[in-house]
Scaffold this active site. Structure first.
Site, short mmCIF file in Angstrom:
data_model
loop_
_atom_site.label_atom_id
_atom_site.label_comp_id
_atom_site.label_asym_id
_atom_site.label_seq_id
_atom_site.Cartn_x
_atom_site.Cartn_y
_atom_site.Cartn_z
N GLU A 83 10.25 -9.93 0.79
CA GLU A 83 10.29 -10.37 -0.59
C GLU A 83 11.45 -11.32 -0.82
OE1 GLU A 83 9.46 -7.59 -3.49
OE2 GLU A 83 8.12 -6.45 -2.19
N CYS A 96 17.31 -14.85 -4.36
CA CYS A 96 17.69 -13.61 -3.67
C CYS A 96 16.81 -13.49 -2.43
CB CYS A 96 17.48 -12.43 -4.63
SG CYS A 96 17.87 -10.84 -3.89
N CYS A 103 14.66 -1.62 5.61
CA CYS A 103 16.10 -1.42 5.80
C CYS A 103 16.33 -0.08 6.47
CB CYS A 103 16.82 -1.45 4.44
SG CYS A 103 18.62 -1.30 4.61
N CYS A 107 19.96 4.61 1.59
CA CYS A 107 20.52 4.85 0.27
C CYS A 107 19.48 5.53 -0.63
CB CYS A 107 21.00 3.55 -0.37
SG CYS A 107 22.19 2.70 0.67
N CYS A 110 17.37 3.53 -3.55
CA CYS A 110 16.83 2.21 -3.25
C CYS A 110 15.41 2.31 -2.68
CB CYS A 110 17.74 1.53 -2.23
SG CYS A 110 17.10 -0.06 -1.66
N CYS A 332 16.92 -5.44 -8.46
CA CYS A 332 17.68 -4.85 -7.35
C CYS A 332 17.12 -3.49 -6.97
CB CYS A 332 19.13 -4.59 -7.74
SG CYS A 332 20.00 -6.00 -8.34
#
Ligand code: SAH
Ligand code: SF4
Length: 339
Positions: A83, A96, A103, A107, A110, A332
């Site tokens: 993305e 961005c 990932c 976390c 997220c 985010c």
């Protein structure tokens, strides 16, 4: 490819200017096809297409938010997707970009974490996201044009950029080189969850983006819960590496802090953050949690965010980041391929 790599794939008897001609054509003039480099002999084109591929990622889908934010799902050559988000503002455009597919850092707030890591991106795929978005929106990146709007890049999309540091730095060199894309280093920011040895490595790089650290907690224990990577790279040591980080004269560190309702958003947390950062040349960006499926936290009320900001601001500059593209899952921590 950087210039040195291009030189290597060209036949050795080619004149020295050839590699530079191709390099400039790709990154500076942004040709879409080698055929567009009209001075390029046919045998060179043939040679190049054997060793290399020229092209941009393809848009699998695009989503447009009511606030003007555009989210792209970009297809890479192996069919995987990442993305990329464009956030137009009054006087500037910010892109961005992603550094990995998924990932590996776990976390708890997220959505990208839920994917795990599929793979890291190549430098070409990192630069390709920027060139794609610029082309798709008719944006000029080159800084020399007085009429061009300011163009910023944040490496805050999918992935942990410092776990793909070599490619992130190579992409940065291509973005910054005046013979290539020609951006200013001051307009590129890389954000990390705090991979300490990679921060040290980044600090030694001659060309490097600005550094942002995702802090997200005010105590060691809380950070270990929210960002389990803290068990490996402790908050105390992370702050120490920040203290000795060689900032350039124009540079400040940025700390990002995601506010989770009743978890890390109290006045006591704010006071600890203020104390923790007081002696650093830095600013803080607060982000109220962008919620999503599978995320076990809630967003604090605006009054809570304001109170937190008020306290932190007494010791360091502190801003509240406005969420962008919430309605299209472009904000985010919401990046996950839920096309
Ligand atoms: N992996 C890097 C960069 C990508 S994440 C990093 O962690 O810094 C970019 C930012 O989004 C980080 O500051 C992260 O803390 C924040 N973030 C992650 N999930 C979020 C969520 N659900 N709501 C708001 N911000 C989030
Ligand atoms: Fe990865 Fe950053 Fe999300 Fe953490 S916040 S899981 S490091 S993308």
């Amino acid at each position: 490819m950087e210039l040195s790599e291009l030189r290597q794939v060209l036949p050795p008897d080619e004149p020295a200017y050839r590699a530079k001609q191709i390099y400039r054509a790709i990154y500076n003039q942004k040709v879409a096809d080698l055929v567009q480099i009209s001075t390029l002999p046919a045998h060179i084109r043939a040679e190049l297409s054997e060793h290399a591929e020229l092209g941009l990622p393809l848009a699998d889908s695009r989503f447009e938010s009511v606030d003007g934010t555009r989210r792209y799902l970009l297809r890479l050559s192996d069919g995987r997707t990442v993305e990329t988000v464009l956030m137009p503002e009054e006087d500037r455009d910010t892109v961005c970009i992603s550094s990995q597919v998924g990932c590996p850092v776990d976390c708890k707030f997220c959505m990208t974490a839920l994917m795990g890591l599929e793979r890291s991106l190549t430098a070409g795929e990192i630069v390709g996201q920027v060139l794609f978005v610029a082309r798709d929106n008719g944006l000029t990146i080159s800084p020399n044009k007085p009429d061009s709007r300011r163009f910023n890049i944040v490496m805050m999309g999918m992935g942990e950029p410092l776990l793909n540091l070599a490619n992130v730095l190579k992409a940065t060199r291509i973005l910054v080189d005046p013979n290539a894309v020609g951006m200013s280093e001051r307009r590129i920011t890389v954000s990390t969850s705090g991979i300490i040895p990679r921060i040290e490595e980044l600090s030694e790089s001659e060309v490097r983006p600005k550094l942002a650290i995702s802090l997200n907690a005010s105590t060691e224990e809380m950070r270990q819960q929210l960002m389990p990577i803290t068990k490996k790279w402790h908050l105390k040591d992370l702050l120490e590496v920040c203290r000795t980080y060689p900032l350039r004269p124009w540079e400040k560190l940025t700390f990002e802090y995601v506010l989770l309702k009743d978890v890390n958003d109290t006045d006591a947390d704010a006071r600890r953050v203020a104390r923790m950062l007081a002696n650093l040349n830095c600013k803080v960006n607060l982000i109220a949690l962008n919620p999503g499926p599978g995320i076990p936290y809630e967003t604090p009320l605006p009054e809570r965010v304001a109170s937190f900001q008020e306290i932190v601001r007494r010791s360091v500059p502190c801003f509240v980041r406005r969420p962008r593209g919430l309605d299209i899952y472009a904000a985010c921590g919401q990046l996950k391929r839920n096309a």
